[in-house]
Scaffold this motif. Structure first.
Motif, short mmCIF file in Angstrom:
data_model
loop_
_atom_site.label_atom_id
_atom_site.label_comp_id
_atom_site.label_asym_id
_atom_site.label_seq_id
_atom_site.Cartn_x
_atom_site.Cartn_y
_atom_site.Cartn_z
N ALA A 179 0.83 -1.21 0.00
CA ALA A 179 0.00 0.00 0.00
C ALA A 179 0.86 1.25 0.00
CB ALA A 179 -0.94 -0.01 1.21
N ALA A 180 1.95 1.23 0.76
CA ALA A 180 2.87 2.37 0.79
C ALA A 180 3.47 2.59 -0.59
CB ALA A 180 3.97 2.12 1.81
N ALA A 181 3.82 1.51 -1.27
CA ALA A 181 4.39 1.62 -2.61
C ALA A 181 3.42 2.33 -3.56
CB ALA A 181 4.76 0.24 -3.14
N ALA A 182 2.15 1.99 -3.46
CA ALA A 182 1.15 2.63 -4.32
C ALA A 182 1.07 4.13 -4.03
CB ALA A 182 -0.21 1.98 -4.10
N THR A 183 1.13 4.50 -2.77
CA THR A 183 1.08 5.91 -2.40
C THR A 183 2.29 6.66 -2.95
OG1 THR A 183 -0.14 5.43 -0.37
CG2 THR A 183 1.06 7.52 -0.46
N GLN A 185 4.16 5.85 -5.50
CA GLN A 185 4.10 5.94 -6.96
C GLN A 185 3.17 7.08 -7.38
OE1 GLN A 185 2.08 2.94 -9.45
NE2 GLN A 185 4.07 2.63 -10.43
N ASP A 186 2.06 7.20 -6.70
CA ASP A 186 1.12 8.29 -6.99
C ASP A 186 1.75 9.65 -6.75
OD1 ASP A 186 -0.83 6.46 -7.66
OD2 ASP A 186 -1.87 6.56 -5.73
N ALA A 187 2.73 9.70 -5.86
CA ALA A 187 3.42 10.95 -5.56
C ALA A 187 4.58 11.21 -6.51
CB ALA A 187 3.95 10.91 -4.12
N LEU A 189 7.19 9.10 -7.14
CA LEU A 189 8.44 8.48 -6.72
C LEU A 189 8.49 7.03 -7.20
CD1 LEU A 189 8.36 9.73 -3.01
CD2 LEU A 189 9.90 10.58 -4.80
N THR A 190 9.71 6.51 -7.35
CA THR A 190 9.88 5.08 -7.60
C THR A 190 9.92 4.40 -6.25
OG1 THR A 190 11.16 5.48 -9.62
CG2 THR A 190 11.37 3.31 -8.59
N PRO A 191 8.90 3.60 -5.89
CA PRO A 191 8.79 3.10 -4.52
C PRO A 191 10.02 2.34 -4.02
CG PRO A 191 6.74 2.78 -5.68
CD PRO A 191 7.73 3.24 -6.70
N PHE A 192 10.55 1.44 -4.85
CA PHE A 192 11.69 0.60 -4.44
C PHE A 192 12.90 0.88 -5.31
CE2 PHE A 192 8.06 -1.99 -3.09
CZ PHE A 192 8.44 -2.40 -1.83
N ALA A 193 14.04 1.13 -4.69
CA ALA A 193 15.31 1.11 -5.40
C ALA A 193 15.81 -0.32 -5.40
CB ALA A 193 16.32 2.02 -4.71
N ALA A 194 16.15 -0.85 -6.57
CA ALA A 194 16.59 -2.24 -6.65
C ALA A 194 17.44 -2.45 -7.89
CB ALA A 194 15.40 -3.20 -6.67
N SER A 195 18.41 -3.32 -7.78
CA SER A 195 19.29 -3.63 -8.90
C SER A 195 18.83 -4.91 -9.60
CB SER A 195 20.74 -3.81 -8.43
OG SER A 195 21.53 -4.37 -9.46
N GLY A 196 18.26 -4.75 -10.78
CA GLY A 196 17.92 -5.90 -11.58
C GLY A 196 19.13 -6.52 -12.24
N PHE A 250 9.32 -0.84 -9.24
CA PHE A 250 10.79 -0.82 -9.30
C PHE A 250 11.30 0.19 -10.34
CE2 PHE A 250 9.79 -5.27 -8.03
CZ PHE A 250 10.34 -5.23 -6.75
N GLY A 251 10.38 0.90 -10.96
CA GLY A 251 10.75 1.90 -11.94
C GLY A 251 11.04 1.30 -13.31
N GLU A 252 11.39 2.16 -14.23
CA GLU A 252 11.69 1.72 -15.59
C GLU A 252 13.14 1.25 -15.70
OE1 GLU A 252 10.75 4.76 -18.37
OE2 GLU A 252 8.64 4.90 -17.79
N GLY A 253 13.36 0.28 -16.56
CA GLY A 253 14.72 -0.18 -16.82
C GLY A 253 15.39 -0.85 -15.65
N VAL A 254 14.62 -1.51 -14.80
CA VAL A 254 15.20 -2.11 -13.60
C VAL A 254 16.27 -3.14 -13.95
CG1 VAL A 254 13.39 -3.88 -13.46
CG2 VAL A 254 14.67 -3.25 -11.40
N GLY A 255 16.14 -3.79 -15.10
CA GLY A 255 17.12 -4.80 -15.48
C GLY A 255 18.50 -4.25 -15.75
#
Length: 426
Positions: A179-183, A185-187, A189-196, A250-255
């Motif tokens: 639920a926090a991630a959805a909030t 994203q609506d703001a 922001l990219t909810p999670f920083a992660a290395s694909g 995870f945003g665009e281009g996570v890979g």
């Protein structure tokens, strides 16, 4: 923490390779070491820096008798280099290994010290934190085979300021995290920083969900052959991570995002959440890179899943890249070095690099509030659990991490992902 049975069949071919090479080279160096040689990976700057500080300070006497010499190779080449040196009888005194599987293979060939015996002989057995030793033993069939140059707990690091600004409470459940991630994203922001690109920051989420849903022994059951990653309840955990990707969390281009970029996205305020181990405290302590400030960072153990058998008090823990000692290179001088490391490494790593290790800290080492919080959590933790690939073969680990980005981008389904990994578990 559960223990895994040794995969004898998985190690046989590789074990024969090293055994054959060793036979050709005469079965070991057979020469007394004159330098305290160390082989590590280029990416890990903390271990060489800490050892050099010891050589210049607490271990100066040992360094005068046996000078420190550190060499590094890229982590992708580390296992190959170690195997080559083992076959030539040329392993250094202290060396790193990239996989638990190879550690056990090298132990079978006689290239790994048993620290329960060595530390008892040197009188430094009390220099290891009990939780760190337990974590090591859980990975190696009850054997104490590697040095805990790190002792990491894992979880979700979050930006307190962004949580407050967006009216998001600290999550108490996995549903709250989603639920926090959805909030966020609506703001915008990219909810999670992660290395694909690395993959494992994504598969760590899969492993945590499995253990929160099914209990602390769920991955042990797969290792023992009592369960399969393709079982519906295991696939469901992978599906939840795939769903995060489908929502764009995870945003665009996570890979194509590498490890450093993912850390920077969190530290520059682009992403309010980052799943990572406590080794990241070194990055947080870098005032140049950390634009949000250490006071803005909070730590959240991976939360409970509603109705699940796991518990958020059970933290994923590891001891970093495995470093061990070559027993054939031990003499009075190298043993003195090992004893000095055992007695002083923990304090120097903490003070100089904000790196928590599995070695005890004998003095009043200065550390910031966030590091102190993590140390307190470690001391309060009774049960630790393995990460997703902890019990996997080298090939299964590679398959898992190389396909993680495809899982969250929808290139493969959750069932396909788990089938690929299970296929390499044998």
């Amino acid at each position: 923490m559960p223990r895994t049975a040794r995969r004898v069949a998985a190690f046989t071919v590789a074990g024969l390779t090293i055994a054959a090479l060793t036979a050709c080279s005469g079965g070991g160096s057979g020469q007394a070491a004159t330098e305290f040689t160390v082989l590590g990976n280029v990416e890990n700057e903390v271990v060489p820096a800490t050892l050099q500080t010891l050589a210049d300070g607490a271990c100066a006497t040992e360094n005068e008798a046996m000078p420190l010499k550190v060499e590094t190779v890229p982590q992708t080449n580390l296992n190959q280099q170690v195997q080559l040196l083992a076959g030539q009888g040329g392993l250094p005194v202290m060396y790193a290994v990239d996989t638990n599987e190879l550690v056990q293979q090298l132990d079978d060939a006689g290239f790994v010290a048993h620290f329960d015996e060595l530390f008892d002989e040197l009188g430094v057995a009390d220099s290891i934190e009990p939780a760190a030793r337990s974590t090591v033993e859980s990975l190696y069939d009850g054997e104490f085979l590697v040095l805990p140059t790190e002792y990491n707990i894992e979880g979700i690091w979050y930006n307190k300021d962004q949580f407050a600004e967006n009216g998001v409470d600290v999550p108490e459940s996995w549903d709250d995290v989603v639920a926090a991630a959805a909030t966020f994203q609506d703001a915008g922001l990219t909810p999670f920083a992660a290395s694909g690109e690395q993959g494992w920051p994504l598969t760590r989420l899969v492993g945590n969900l499995i253990e929160r849903e099914l209990g602390a022994d769920a991955l042990q059951a797969v290792a023992d052959g009592d369960a399969s990653l393709t079982d519906p309840e295991y696939v469901a955990a992978a599906q939840q991570v795939a769903d995060l990707g489908a929502e764009g969390y995870f945003g665009e281009g996570v890979g194509s995002i590498d490890y450093d970029t993912s850390i920077n996205e969190f530290l520059n305020g682009s992403s309010p959440m980052l799943y990572m181990g406590s080794w990241v405290l070194s990055n947080f302590a870098d005032d140049t890179a950390n634009r949000i400030g250490e006071d803005a960072i909070g730590y959240l153990p991976f939360p409970d899943v509603e109705g699940g058998e796991g518990d958020s008090s059970e933290l994923v823990a590891n001891v970093g890249l495995p470093f061990t000692i070559n027993p054939s290179a031990l003499n009075d001088d190298s043993k003195a070095w090992v004893a000095c490391i055992a007695e002083n490494y923990g304090q120097v790593a903490l003070e100089d690099s904000s790196r928590i290790s599995g070695f005890t800290v004998s003095g009043d080492a200065s550390s910031n509030a966030l590091t102190t919080e993590v140390r307190d959590r470690i001391s309060e933790t009774d049960t630790t659990i393995p990460w997703f690939e902890a019990y996997f073969s080298t090939q299964a680990t590679t398959t898992s991490q190389q396909n993680a980005a495809q899982l969250v981008t929808g290139a493969i389904t959750a069932e396909e992902f788990m089938t690929l990994v299970q296929g390499d578990l044998g």
